[in-house]
Motif scaffolding. Structure first.
Motif, PDB file in Angstrom:
ATOM      1  N   ARG A 251      -2.832 -75.014-123.581  1.00 42.26           N
ATOM      2  CA  ARG A 251      -2.753 -74.710-124.774  1.00 42.26           C
ATOM      3  C   ARG A 251      -3.559 -76.406-124.969  1.00 42.26           C
ATOM      4  O   ARG A 251      -4.387 -76.082-125.809  1.00 42.26           O
ATOM      5  N   GLU A 252      -3.196 -77.808-124.788  1.00 41.69           N
ATOM      6  CA  GLU A 252      -4.076 -78.612-124.580  1.00 41.69           C
ATOM      7  C   GLU A 252      -4.041 -79.796-123.915  1.00 41.69           C
ATOM      8  O   GLU A 252      -3.126 -78.827-122.276  1.00 41.69           O
TER       9      GLU A 252
ATOM     10  N   TYR B 111       1.903 -77.039-123.092  1.00 35.93           N
ATOM     11  CA  TYR B 111       1.986 -74.786-122.463  1.00 35.93           C
ATOM     12  C   TYR B 111       2.355 -75.123-124.077  1.00 35.93           C
ATOM     13  O   TYR B 111       3.841 -75.854-124.592  1.00 35.93           O
ATOM     14  N   SER B 112       2.012 -73.803-124.646  1.00 37.04           N
ATOM     15  CA  SER B 112       3.031 -73.320-126.074  1.00 37.04           C
ATOM     16  C   SER B 112       4.153 -72.862-124.481  1.00 37.04           C
ATOM     17  O   SER B 112       4.553 -72.344-123.875  1.00 37.04           O
TER      18      SER B 112
ATOM     19  N   ILE C 272      -7.734 -66.888-124.450  1.00 41.27           N
ATOM     20  CA  ILE C 272      -8.053 -68.533-124.579  1.00 41.27           C
ATOM     21  C   ILE C 272      -9.286 -68.343-124.969  1.00 41.27           C
ATOM     22  O   ILE C 272      -9.610 -69.547-125.001  1.00 41.27           O
TER      23      ILE C 272
ATOM     24  N   ASP D 202     -11.940 -68.948-128.197  1.00 37.90           N
ATOM     25  CA  ASP D 202     -11.770 -68.477-129.629  1.00 37.90           C
ATOM     26  C   ASP D 202     -13.725 -68.250-130.027  1.00 37.90           C
ATOM     27  O   ASP D 202     -14.521 -68.835-129.759  1.00 37.90           O
TER      28      ASP D 202
END
Length: 690
Positions: free
Chosen positions: A40-41, A150-151, A637, A639
């Motif tokens: 996620r980042e 990660y989430s 993924i 957006d």
């Protein structure tokens, strides 16, 4: 799928049963699930500093020599501390419940720690840093790149995820089938699948990270655009619709019903609709326009053109209130016409419903107006030619197909008064042709909007009272039906009580909300239309289509609870007659800064298209309409608010592929075709394309 990719995560090294169970709760069951569980980042540990120059809570890396190793506690409750120093200062690294770390250090080692430091007393401290053990002569060995984040779910740490994903990538990055043909990758500058998997999980720099992310974003959006292209192709080739010709004589007969001059936007939309209706392939057209732009005229034109050609037509509305209003409007316009119209909504008595259903299947009803009640399986038509769907997002993608009978399909005209951002038009509504009404009909009055702070509320209510005394009417809208402990937002019931006892005590107030039964809703609206009540205190059930020309003031309580598009719909309920409209947004004592910015942005413009784009950027596609746009699976993924440029590329690529290979039948496109059908086959009713 290759059997090694379908293997359970437990087949990877060092995966305890409890960890596998926790991952399964997150939806991660197979090796493939891990490979395509994207970060996620990223944390950047390339920022190497002297200990004395560290900054709190920022990911940084230091290199030093171990001078002390300490360990306290026993099994299940241990603490390991390692003190390192460089030429400027010292730092302590801490590990909790990881007693094995004690044996990995000894005084004199050169180590590299990466993490987010905090100041504890006079010394810097890192908790659970990443460690690299360095040779005495090599400070660069083990230098970290960008670290994936990660989430997570309960029972799974970042350490677990990174270790398992790394194991999956090391063993299986080359295994998945490449779905993007080489010419397509070359055209858009995309890496191969194996490289993209390695780079997205463990990039050495921003270039690798961004290139890999772009590849997967492009692939996800391309598969969606291919599915929408396939749906358009199926509609064009797989279904037949009646040819509903509109000649000059019929055009003139319909136009005589409109006691006003049409706008340029309406004329263009009518021409597009008439062209579509004349074809034997089903029309699938979206008419979108700002509040009050005159979409109902376009709908009525299409409905009457259908009936004049000897076919039945239906008009679907999302609420009973709106369906009944449409029925009343059509009844007034068609009172001297031979068109036989009936209403079918859930609030009717069962005897009336049965009577309408019998009339539809016998062909005794030309035009049906109703809600989801028209989509029930027991509703059949003798000769359905057109379905007009008002506020498409309230119905969902698949419900358009509910009226299709075998290979015979009606024409579809869907409408929305919520202007749709361009990227959403290319995705959720991507299988539709689009007509835009960008002008307002003559006679629509301007609406002035004000942000009303608590200190100004008494002046606002005095303004409302004056308008009521002058014979006007007003709406008051609150977000909740009744008070809730979970939020401080206002409720209609409390608002009605407070106004009746306070600011509007001298006026006749009515109540309307979604939990009322159909007859009570109808009675509340009818009393307001007949001016028996002067103020209607309501939830957002009045946001779409409600048209009372004498209502000139809209007061929104707790506006921070609404999206900009919802606020714009509410504002559109006033200024519909000969008098100017006013909208007051009653903000709380200390609104959140972001909420206040949204509200002030709303007050500054009446352009619904600009507000929709702003709302989309701020709130995202899922909340644009105040509820989840149903029908399509969520994107993993991509957006839509961020990746508009990639979406345009993917749409162009999909159009090129279908132009050269309709149905994706070429062997080079087989993997893309399989992925498209697996992901969107059910949600878009795609058959075996090609």
């Amino acid at each position: 799928m290759d059997s090694s990719l379908a293997a359970p995560i437990s087949t990877l090294p060092r995966v305890p049963v409890r960890l596998a169970e926790s991952l399964e709760r997150k939806g991660l069951r197979s090796v493939a699930d891990l490979l395509f569980c994207f970060p996620r980042e990223y944390e950047d540990f390339r920022d190497r500093r002297a200990i004395a120059d560290l900054e709190a809570d920022v990911a940084q890396t230091i290199v030093g020599e171990v001078i002390e190793v300490e360990s306290k506690g026993g099994f299940g409750k241990s603490r390991v501390g390692v003190v390192v120093e460089d030429q400027t200062d010292a730092l302590r690294a801490m590990w909790f419940n990881q007693a094995f770390m004690r044996d990995k250090f000894h005084p004199g080692q050169r180590v590299q720690f990466s993490g987010k430091p905090k100041r504890k007393g006079l010394r810097w401290e890192m908790v659970h840093p990443r460690v690299a053990w360095l040779e005495d002569t090599d400070d660069s060995a083990g230098e970290e790149g960008l670290l994936a984040v990660y989430s997570l779910t309960e029972g799974v740490s970042q350490h677990h995820m990174r270790r398992l994903v790394a194991a999956a990538v090391t063993a299986h990055a080359d295994t998945p089938t490449e779905v993007l043909p080489a010419p397509l990758r070359d055209q858009y500058g995309l890496p191969g699948l194996a490289d993209a998997l390695r780079w997205i999980h463990a990039p050495r720099n921003e270039a690798q990270r961004d290139t890999a992310r772009r590849r997967f974003i492009f692939q996800e959006l391309l598969v969606l655009q291919l599915a929408l292209a396939a749906r358009r192709l199926q509609h064009r080739l797989g279904f037949r619709a009646p040819e509903l010709a509109v000649d000059r004589q019929l055009d003139a007969r319909i136009r005589r019903l409109f006691p006003f001059e049409l706008t340029a936007g309406q004329e263009k939309a009518l021409a597009e609709v008439a062209t579509d209706l004349a074809l034997d392939t089903p029309m699938n057209r979206l008419v979108q326009g700002d509040v009050g732009s005159g979409k109902t005229v376009v709908a009525l034109y299409a409905l009457l053109a259908c009936v004049a050609n000897g076919y039945q037509a239906v008009l679907l509305a999302p609420t009973e209130i709106l369906a009944r209003q449409h029925a009343a409007t059509l009844a007034s316009l068609l009172k001297v016409s031979r068109v036989r119209s009936r209403l079918l909504v859930g609030g009717l008595a069962e005897r009336e419903k049965a009577e309408v259903r019998a009339g539809l299947v016998a062909g005794d009803i030309d035009l049906a107006i109703g809600t989801h009640a028209l989509l029930q399986e027991k509703v059949r038509f003798a000769k359905l030619g057109l379905a007009v769907i008002d506020e498409q997002h309230k119905f969902g993608v698949r419900q358009r197909a509910a009226l299709r009978q075998g290979q015979h399909s009606p024409h579809y005209l869907v409408m929305t008064a919520t202007p749709i951002p361009r990227t959403l038009c290319m995705t959720q509504f991507g299988d539709l042709d689009v007509s835009v009404l960008d002008g307002l009909p003559p006679g629509r009055q301007p609406v002035s909007t004000y942000v009303v702070r608590p200190a100004e509320a008494s002046r606002w209510w005095e303004f409302v009272r004056k308008a009521l005394r002058d014979g006007r009417q007003a709406y008051v809208v609150a977000p909740l039906v009744e008070e809730s402990d979970a939020t401080a937002a206002a409720s209609v019931e409390e608002s009605l009580r407070a106004l009746a006892e306070g600011e509007l005590a001298d006026f006749r107030l009515g109540l309307l909300h979604g939990r009322m039964n159909a007859s009570d809703k109808d009675a509340a609206m009818e009393a307001f239309r007949l001016r028996e009540t002067q103020v209607l205190v309501s939830t957002t059930v009045i946001e779409v289509g409600v048209d009372v020309a004498n209502a000139t003031i809209m007061t929104v309580v707790s506006p921070e609870c609404f999206g900009l598009s919802q606020l714009h719909q509410l504002r559109g309920r006033v200024g519909r007659g000969m008098h100017a409209g006013y909208c007051g947004l009653l903000v709380p004592e200390e609104p959140a800064e972001a909420a206040l910015q949204r509200i002030e942005a709303f007050a500054a413009t009446t352009d619904g298209f600009a507000l929709a784009e702003l709302d989309f950027r701020m709130r995202g596609p899922g909340d644009l309409f105040g509820e989840r746009q149903s029908g399509l699976p969520p994107l993993h993924i991509a957006d839509l608010a961020r990746d508009g440029e990639v979406l345009v590329e993917a749409r162009n690529a999909a159009a090129d592929l279908f132009a050269t290979d309709p149905g994706l039948k070429h062997p080079d496109h087989a993997a893309l075709r399989r992925q498209m059908l697996r992901r969107y086959g059910a949600s878009l009713d795609l058959g075996d394309v090609g």
